[in-house]
Design a protein around this motif. Structure first.
Motif, PDB file in Angstrom:
ATOM      1  N   UNK A 194       0.829  -1.207   0.000  1.00 22.07           N
ATOM      2  CA  UNK A 194       0.000   0.000   0.000  1.00 22.07           C
ATOM      3  C   UNK A 194       0.867   1.263   0.000  1.00 22.07           C
ATOM      4  N   UNK A 195       2.004   1.213   0.701  1.00 21.34           N
ATOM      5  CA  UNK A 195       2.931   2.349   0.652  1.00 21.34           C
ATOM      6  C   UNK A 195       3.440   2.566  -0.770  1.00 21.34           C
ATOM      7  N   UNK A 196       3.816   1.486  -1.418  1.00 16.13           N
ATOM      8  CA  UNK A 196       4.341   1.582  -2.779  1.00 16.13           C
ATOM      9  C   UNK A 196       3.307   2.182  -3.732  1.00 16.13           C
ATOM     10  N   UNK A 197       2.068   1.736  -3.617  1.00 16.05           N
ATOM     11  CA  UNK A 197       1.031   2.223  -4.521  1.00 16.05           C
ATOM     12  C   UNK A 197       0.722   3.698  -4.273  1.00 16.05           C
ATOM     13  N   UNK A 198       0.690   4.111  -3.016  1.00 15.53           N
ATOM     14  CA  UNK A 198       0.462   5.522  -2.710  1.00 15.53           C
ATOM     15  C   UNK A 198       1.588   6.389  -3.254  1.00 15.53           C
ATOM     16  N   UNK A 199       2.818   5.926  -3.097  1.00 13.25           N
ATOM     17  CA  UNK A 199       3.963   6.698  -3.571  1.00 13.25           C
ATOM     18  C   UNK A 199       3.975   6.740  -5.094  1.00 13.25           C
ATOM     19  N   UNK A 200       3.641   5.627  -5.730  1.00 12.89           N
ATOM     20  CA  UNK A 200       3.590   5.600  -7.200  1.00 12.89           C
ATOM     21  C   UNK A 200       2.559   6.588  -7.719  1.00 12.89           C
ATOM     22  N   UNK A 201       1.441   6.680  -7.045  1.00 15.08           N
ATOM     23  CA  UNK A 201       0.398   7.629  -7.451  1.00 15.08           C
ATOM     24  C   UNK A 201       0.921   9.063  -7.401  1.00 15.08           C
ATOM     25  N   UNK A 202       1.639   9.408  -6.334  1.00 14.10           N
ATOM     26  CA  UNK A 202       2.228  10.753  -6.235  1.00 14.10           C
ATOM     27  C   UNK A 202       3.189  11.009  -7.384  1.00 14.10           C
ATOM     28  N   UNK A 203       4.014  10.010  -7.696  1.00  6.06           N
ATOM     29  CA  UNK A 203       5.000  10.157  -8.764  1.00  6.06           C
ATOM     30  C   UNK A 203       4.308  10.383 -10.106  1.00  6.06           C
ATOM     31  N   UNK A 204       3.271   9.586 -10.381  1.00  2.92           N
ATOM     32  CA  UNK A 204       2.568   9.702 -11.656  1.00  2.92           C
ATOM     33  C   UNK A 204       1.866  11.049 -11.802  1.00  2.92           C
ATOM     34  N   UNK A 205       1.312  11.541 -10.710  1.00  4.78           N
ATOM     35  CA  UNK A 205       0.568  12.805 -10.763  1.00  4.78           C
ATOM     36  C   UNK A 205       1.504  14.000 -10.838  1.00  4.78           C
TER      37      UNK A 205
ATOM     38  N   UNK B 132      -4.802   6.369 -16.354  1.00  4.28           N
ATOM     39  CA  UNK B 132      -6.122   7.019 -16.306  1.00  4.28           C
ATOM     40  C   UNK B 132      -6.340   7.700 -14.954  1.00  4.28           C
ATOM     41  N   UNK B 133      -5.968   7.016 -13.895  1.00  8.49           N
ATOM     42  CA  UNK B 133      -6.154   7.563 -12.546  1.00  8.49           C
ATOM     43  C   UNK B 133      -5.354   8.855 -12.370  1.00  8.49           C
ATOM     44  N   UNK B 134      -4.096   8.844 -12.790  1.00  9.58           N
ATOM     45  CA  UNK B 134      -3.250  10.035 -12.651  1.00  9.58           C
ATOM     46  C   UNK B 134      -3.795  11.195 -13.482  1.00  9.58           C
ATOM     47  N   UNK B 135      -4.273  10.888 -14.681  1.00 17.40           N
ATOM     48  CA  UNK B 135      -4.842  11.940 -15.533  1.00 17.40           C
ATOM     49  C   UNK B 135      -6.067  12.577 -14.875  1.00 17.40           C
ATOM     50  N   UNK B 136      -6.956  11.750 -14.328  1.00 13.46           N
ATOM     51  CA  UNK B 136      -8.172  12.256 -13.689  1.00 13.46           C
ATOM     52  C   UNK B 136      -7.844  13.144 -12.488  1.00 13.46           C
ATOM     53  N   UNK B 137      -6.833  12.745 -11.719  1.00 13.94           N
ATOM     54  CA  UNK B 137      -6.444  13.548 -10.550  1.00 13.94           C
ATOM     55  C   UNK B 137      -5.873  14.888 -10.994  1.00 13.94           C
ATOM     56  N   UNK B 138      -5.048  14.884 -12.037  1.00 11.36           N
ATOM     57  CA  UNK B 138      -4.475  16.149 -12.527  1.00 11.36           C
ATOM     58  C   UNK B 138      -5.571  17.085 -13.023  1.00 11.36           C
ATOM     59  N   UNK B 139      -6.565  16.517 -13.721  1.00 10.03           N
ATOM     60  CA  UNK B 139      -7.674  17.343 -14.222  1.00 10.03           C
ATOM     61  C   UNK B 139      -8.481  17.896 -13.055  1.00 10.03           C
ATOM     62  N   UNK B 140      -8.809  17.019 -12.104  1.00 14.24           N
ATOM     63  CA  UNK B 140      -9.620  17.430 -10.959  1.00 14.24           C
ATOM     64  C   UNK B 140      -8.907  18.460 -10.094  1.00 14.24           C
ATOM     65  N   UNK B 141      -7.587  18.315  -9.983  1.00 10.29           N
ATOM     66  CA  UNK B 141      -6.802  19.230  -9.156  1.00 10.29           C
ATOM     67  C   UNK B 141      -6.293  20.436  -9.934  1.00 10.29           C
ATOM     68  N   UNK B 142      -6.567  20.462 -11.245  1.00  9.99           N
ATOM     69  CA  UNK B 142      -6.127  21.561 -12.122  1.00  9.99           C
ATOM     70  C   UNK B 142      -4.611  21.723 -12.082  1.00  9.99           C
TER      71      UNK B 142
END
Length: 294
Positions: free
Chosen positions: A237-248, A283-293
């Motif tokens: 779970x740590x790895x996945x959370x960190x990967x999400x930050x990196x992708x975004x 897709x997840x990273x793209x949606x977060x970037x759009x939502x967070x502008x």
């Protein structure tokens, strides 16, 4: 109880609709519609109090549904995902968080250890209905926001009362887990810190157990008792959370992000990420970037 909850709503009505640190150093206020990605994080040792609405938090295979007014205890650093729902009567979601002051907690335990309810060891974090005494203590603490000059003298008094109300209730054993400085529980907290700082490395649970002075089976059981996760689940779970930050935020490719957080197989990373967050990494990273502008 209704009047107390209404008073909390009044005291927090000017808070913005995202998690906000307050003049009370260890208190956080969260209200309104909160994007799910903001609730995916490593939660610090805390008391979570859902006042209105419902908060659902997932820790590995365990899920906590805290419907207001109820509270839960997180005794150590735990990676989790979550979502919030507004109250059925139309009341906006509102929750409060209190970071656990270990010094206050230990002083309480010295005087009240015999009053802690005995309970079966629970491997999952769970929610408990808030009592009137518990909510009253929160009201007294929040009223200090109206008289900030009183915070240095009185904040710790009301925090202590909140901790006391939990200690003598159904979650006393869970809260007690946050206090250990010696013994097996302290070794678990140190192991958690090591995994957080080295999440990308190959995890040899038996070696960590040996360094902690425990048999592998004992270490595994105690680790899950404190976190609600196995050591391997915790690292994943740590790895996945960190990967999400990196992708975004860093713009790396999915393959690069996977390898950076310790995955050897990009396809395995894609499967586990999609299962955990509900959509593919890209897709997840793209949606977060759009939502967070971003």
């Amino acid at each position: 109880m209704k009047d107390l909850l209404s008073e909390i709503a009044r005291l927090t009505k000017h808070s913005p609709v995202w998690p906000k640190q307050t003049a009370l150093a260890r208190v956080m206020i969260t209200k309104g519609e909160i994007p799910q990605h903001q609730l995916a994080a490593v939660y610090e040792p805390m008391i979570g109090f859902t006042v209105f609405g419902r908060k659902t938090i997932s820790f590995g295979e365990s899920t906590v549904k805290a419907e207001g007014p109820s509270y839960y205890v997180i005794p150590t650093q735990v990676p989790a995902t979550g979502k919030v729902d507004q109250a059925e009567n139309g009341q906006a979601y509102l929750s409060l968080g209190l970071k656990i002051n270990k010094q206050l907690l230990r002083s309480l335990l010295e005087d009240n250890s015999r009053r802690i309810q005995r309970s079966e060891d629970s491997q999952a974090i769970f929610a408990t209905r808030a009592t009137e005494e518990f909510v009253s203590a929160w009201v007294r603490l929040l009223r200090l926001l109206e008289t900030p000059e009183d915070i240095p003298a009185l904040a710790s008094v009301y925090e202590r009362e909140i901790l006391y109300r939990i200690l003598i209730g159904p979650q006393g054993q869970r809260l007690k887990l946050a206090s250990f400085e010696t013994g097996p529980q302290s070794q678990i907290h140190r192991a958690i810190q090591w995994i957080r700082e080295n999440y990308w490395r190959t995890l040899d649970v038996r070696q960590i157990a040996e360094k902690s002075g425990m048999a592998w089976t004992t270490f595994h059981r105690q680790f899950k008792r404190v976190t609600g996760l196995s050591p391997i689940q915790y690292q994943k779970e740590l790895r996945l959370l960190e990967a999400r930050k990196i992708l975004v935020h860093q713009g790396l490719s999915v393959r690069e992000a996977a390898f950076q957080v310790g995955y050897e197989s990009a396809s395995q990373f894609n499967r586990e990420y999609s299962r955990h967050f509900g959509s593919s990494p890209a897709k997840d990273a793209h949606l977060i970037r759009v939502e967070s502008k971003l």
